[in-house]
Design a protein around this motif. Structure first.
Motif, PDB file in Angstrom:
ATOM      1  N   ILE A 116       0.901  -1.362   0.107  1.00  0.00           N
ATOM      2  CA  ILE A 116       0.234  -0.092  -0.070  1.00  0.00           C
ATOM      3  C   ILE A 116       1.003   1.439  -0.015  1.00  0.00           C
ATOM      4  O   ILE A 116       1.885   1.264   0.713  1.00  0.00           O
ATOM      5  N   PRO A 117       0.987   2.360  -1.090  1.00  0.00           N
ATOM      6  CA  PRO A 117       1.645   3.238  -0.928  1.00  0.00           C
ATOM      7  C   PRO A 117       1.238   4.408   0.115  1.00  0.00           C
ATOM      8  O   PRO A 117       0.782   5.281   0.088  1.00  0.00           O
ATOM      9  N   ALA A 118       1.779   3.446   1.291  1.00  0.00           N
ATOM     10  CA  ALA A 118       1.943   4.766   2.321  1.00  0.00           C
ATOM     11  C   ALA A 118       2.625   4.137   3.821  1.00  0.00           C
ATOM     12  O   ALA A 118       3.180   3.038   3.595  1.00  0.00           O
ATOM     13  N   GLU A 119       2.907   5.431   3.665  1.00  0.00           N
ATOM     14  CA  GLU A 119       4.799   4.688   5.721  1.00  0.00           C
ATOM     15  C   GLU A 119       3.602   4.438   6.215  1.00  0.00           C
ATOM     16  O   GLU A 119       3.115   4.905   7.045  1.00  0.00           O
ATOM     17  N   PRO A 120       3.888   3.563   7.727  1.00  0.00           N
ATOM     18  CA  PRO A 120       3.300   3.414   8.722  1.00  0.00           C
ATOM     19  C   PRO A 120       4.146   5.092   9.945  1.00  0.00           C
ATOM     20  O   PRO A 120       4.518   6.093   9.580  1.00  0.00           O
ATOM     21  N   ASP A 121       2.000   5.476  10.139  1.00  0.00           N
ATOM     22  CA  ASP A 121       1.605   6.432  10.727  1.00  0.00           C
ATOM     23  C   ASP A 121       1.237   8.288   9.661  1.00  0.00           C
ATOM     24  O   ASP A 121       1.180   8.264  10.467  1.00  0.00           O
ATOM     25  N   GLU A 122       1.496   8.250   8.837  1.00  0.00           N
ATOM     26  CA  GLU A 122       2.143   8.908   7.961  1.00  0.00           C
ATOM     27  C   GLU A 122      -0.211   9.324   7.972  1.00  0.00           C
ATOM     28  O   GLU A 122      -0.477  10.055   7.578  1.00  0.00           O
ATOM     29  N   TYR A 123      -0.556   8.581   7.854  1.00  0.00           N
ATOM     30  CA  TYR A 123      -2.246   8.678   7.587  1.00  0.00           C
ATOM     31  C   TYR A 123      -2.734   8.594   9.303  1.00  0.00           C
ATOM     32  O   TYR A 123      -2.363   7.124   9.575  1.00  0.00           O
ATOM     33  N   SER A 124      -3.472   9.553   9.922  1.00  0.00           N
ATOM     34  CA  SER A 124      -4.758   9.252  10.714  1.00  0.00           C
ATOM     35  C   SER A 124      -5.594   7.848  10.954  1.00  0.00           C
ATOM     36  O   SER A 124      -5.605   7.076  12.156  1.00  0.00           O
ATOM     37  N   ASN A 125      -5.824   8.204   9.912  1.00  0.00           N
ATOM     38  CA  ASN A 125      -6.850   6.994   9.231  1.00  0.00           C
ATOM     39  C   ASN A 125      -7.343   6.872   7.980  1.00  0.00           C
ATOM     40  O   ASN A 125      -6.364   7.184   6.796  1.00  0.00           O
ATOM     41  N   ILE A 126      -7.952   5.223   7.925  1.00  0.00           N
ATOM     42  CA  ILE A 126      -7.501   4.879   6.096  1.00  0.00           C
ATOM     43  C   ILE A 126      -8.653   4.278   5.891  1.00  0.00           C
ATOM     44  O   ILE A 126      -9.896   3.871   6.851  1.00  0.00           O
ATOM     45  N   ALA A 127      -9.580   4.504   5.091  1.00  0.00           N
ATOM     46  CA  ALA A 127     -11.271   4.196   3.966  1.00  0.00           C
ATOM     47  C   ALA A 127     -10.551   3.111   3.412  1.00  0.00           C
ATOM     48  O   ALA A 127      -9.957   3.228   2.583  1.00  0.00           O
ATOM     49  N   ALA A 128     -11.557   1.699   3.251  1.00  0.00           N
ATOM     50  CA  ALA A 128     -11.600   0.926   2.283  1.00  0.00           C
ATOM     51  C   ALA A 128     -13.766   1.129   1.402  1.00  0.00           C
ATOM     52  O   ALA A 128     -13.624   0.046   2.118  1.00  0.00           O
ATOM     53  N   VAL A 129     -13.922   1.641   0.631  1.00  0.00           N
ATOM     54  CA  VAL A 129     -15.209   1.782   1.049  1.00  0.00           C
ATOM     55  C   VAL A 129     -15.655   1.108  -0.576  1.00  0.00           C
ATOM     56  O   VAL A 129     -14.818   1.725  -1.521  1.00  0.00           O
ATOM     57  N   GLY A 130     -15.978   0.023  -0.576  1.00  0.00           N
ATOM     58  CA  GLY A 130     -16.643  -0.698  -1.171  1.00  0.00           C
ATOM     59  C   GLY A 130     -15.626  -1.792  -2.513  1.00  0.00           C
ATOM     60  O   GLY A 130     -15.474  -2.123  -3.121  1.00  0.00           O
ATOM     61  N   VAL A 131     -14.625  -1.839  -1.215  1.00  0.00           N
ATOM     62  CA  VAL A 131     -13.033  -2.577  -1.912  1.00  0.00           C
ATOM     63  C   VAL A 131     -12.726  -3.796  -1.649  1.00  0.00           C
ATOM     64  O   VAL A 131     -12.793  -4.951  -3.088  1.00  0.00           O
ATOM     65  N   PHE A 132     -13.050  -4.019  -0.737  1.00  0.00           N
ATOM     66  CA  PHE A 132     -13.443  -5.779  -0.511  1.00  0.00           C
ATOM     67  C   PHE A 132     -14.135  -6.994  -0.894  1.00  0.00           C
ATOM     68  O   PHE A 132     -14.942  -6.698  -1.196  1.00  0.00           O
ATOM     69  N   SER A 133     -13.493  -7.450  -1.266  1.00  0.00           N
ATOM     70  CA  SER A 133     -13.535  -8.582  -2.197  1.00  0.00           C
ATOM     71  C   SER A 133     -12.713  -9.555  -2.457  1.00  0.00           C
ATOM     72  O   SER A 133     -11.718  -9.727  -2.535  1.00  0.00           O
ATOM     73  N   PRO A 134     -13.502 -11.707  -2.369  1.00  0.00           N
ATOM     74  CA  PRO A 134     -12.630 -12.389  -2.524  1.00  0.00           C
ATOM     75  C   PRO A 134     -11.232 -12.529  -3.992  1.00  0.00           C
ATOM     76  O   PRO A 134      -9.984 -12.459  -4.296  1.00  0.00           O
ATOM     77  N   SER A 135     -11.630 -11.712  -5.137  1.00  0.00           N
ATOM     78  CA  SER A 135     -10.907 -11.008  -6.621  1.00  0.00           C
ATOM     79  C   SER A 135      -9.889 -10.059  -6.550  1.00  0.00           C
ATOM     80  O   SER A 135      -9.753 -10.161  -6.780  1.00  0.00           O
ATOM     81  N   HIS A 136     -10.450  -9.537  -5.690  1.00  0.00           N
ATOM     82  CA  HIS A 136      -9.767  -8.195  -5.484  1.00  0.00           C
ATOM     83  C   HIS A 136      -9.091  -7.655  -3.883  1.00  0.00           C
ATOM     84  O   HIS A 136      -7.485  -7.543  -4.020  1.00  0.00           O
ATOM     85  N   ALA A 137      -9.455  -7.266  -2.987  1.00  0.00           N
ATOM     86  CA  ALA A 137      -8.459  -7.524  -1.853  1.00  0.00           C
ATOM     87  C   ALA A 137      -9.136  -8.362  -0.859  1.00  0.00           C
ATOM     88  O   ALA A 137      -9.797  -8.369  -0.163  1.00  0.00           O
ATOM     89  N   PRO A 138      -8.101  -8.626  -0.310  1.00  0.00           N
ATOM     90  CA  PRO A 138      -8.120  -9.902   0.564  1.00  0.00           C
ATOM     91  C   PRO A 138      -7.956  -9.421   2.123  1.00  0.00           C
ATOM     92  O   PRO A 138      -8.258  -8.636   1.626  1.00  0.00           O
ATOM     93  N   ALA A 139      -9.158 -10.816   2.626  1.00  0.00           N
ATOM     94  CA  ALA A 139      -9.277 -10.383   4.134  1.00  0.00           C
ATOM     95  C   ALA A 139      -7.296  -9.838   4.935  1.00  0.00           C
ATOM     96  O   ALA A 139      -7.940  -9.123   5.796  1.00  0.00           O
ATOM     97  N   ASP A 140      -7.035 -10.551   3.772  1.00  0.00           N
ATOM     98  CA  ASP A 140      -4.784 -10.065   5.062  1.00  0.00           C
ATOM     99  C   ASP A 140      -4.895  -8.943   4.815  1.00  0.00           C
ATOM    100  O   ASP A 140      -4.158  -7.947   5.605  1.00  0.00           O
ATOM    101  N   MET A 141      -5.108  -8.133   4.016  1.00  0.00           N
ATOM    102  CA  MET A 141      -5.725  -6.666   4.392  1.00  0.00           C
ATOM    103  C   MET A 141      -5.981  -5.798   4.831  1.00  0.00           C
ATOM    104  O   MET A 141      -5.517  -4.430   5.688  1.00  0.00           O
ATOM    105  N   ILE A 142      -6.778  -6.537   5.970  1.00  0.00           N
ATOM    106  CA  ILE A 142      -7.677  -5.958   7.247  1.00  0.00           C
ATOM    107  C   ILE A 142      -6.070  -5.215   7.832  1.00  0.00           C
ATOM    108  O   ILE A 142      -5.895  -4.176   8.325  1.00  0.00           O
ATOM    109  N   GLU A 143      -5.505  -6.843   7.923  1.00  0.00           N
ATOM    110  CA  GLU A 143      -4.263  -6.644   9.376  1.00  0.00           C
ATOM    111  C   GLU A 143      -3.260  -5.839   8.891  1.00  0.00           C
ATOM    112  O   GLU A 143      -2.429  -4.553   8.961  1.00  0.00           O
TER     113      GLU A 143
END
Length: 208
Positions: A116-143
């Protein structure tokens, strides 16, 4: 090959890998807003309202993952967020987002299946709206996303009915909570694309 007789929305729920998903969204970019709005797309506003209710500083930097054409960014702006960066894997979608003036500070081309194009602590909050699906963004992306946040930072995301049918997403959330890595401060099941009969859960995880 995608079935041209189907609408893009119907095709989106049938793609089976990230490359096919990328091609679909490249072709969909110009008509995406009109099509999803015709189905009553409500998840951007639901996510923005949920995040706004659980953060203290709406001026703090927010990363909008998989921002697409910028409908999510507009919702966050309307909810009072002022410093929003977006990233998406489709240049065509980003071109549409860029036309929405006053929404994004910065837009970056990036694939969620790569770092993901971000450094640790660069963003105070992060959003993923309508992104998660098995064919695109897998569950391990949450961690992966939670690891980028500072302590107290929030990750707001949606899981539509198709994602909820895959138990790995809920299992990953439960694992983070049970290990004391995160707190699930908000979860609500409601409308996603009501005119298509699809709902979604909106979740907010706070890093502990």
């Amino acid at each position: 090959m995608a079935d041209e007789k189907k609408g893009f929305l119907e095709q989106a729920y049938g793609v089976e890998d990230s490359e096919a998903t990328k091609r679909l969204y490249e072709n969909w970019a110009e008509t995406y807003d009109a099509e999803v709005r015709s189905y009553g797309y409500t998840t951007p506003e639901r996510c923005a309202e949920a995040l706004a209710a659980h953060v203290e500083d709406r001026n703090a930097p927010l990363l909008d993952l998989g921002c697409g054409t910028g409908l999510s960014g507009e919702a966050f702006r309307d909810a009072g967020f002022t410093t929003i960066d977006g990233t998406d894997f489709s240049q065509e979608m980003l071109d549409q987002a860029r036309r929405k003036s006053g929404v994004y500070r910065k837009l970056t081309l990036g694939d969620l299946n790569n770092p993901i194009p971000a450094e640790p602590d660069e963003y105070s909050n992060i959003a993923a709206v309508g992104v998660f699906s098995p064919s695109h963004a897998p569950a391990d992306m949450i961690e992966t996303v939670m690891a980028l946040l500072p302590q107290g930072g929030c990750f707001v995301f949606s899981l539509n009915d198709h994602a909820l049918a895959d138990p790995s997403y809920k299992e990953r959330i439960d694992d983070l909570v049970s290990r004391g890595k995160a707190e699930l401060v908000f979860e609500e099941y409601g409308d996603h694309l009501p005119k298509a009969g699809i709902k979604s859960s909106v979740c907010v995880l706070r890093k502990r």
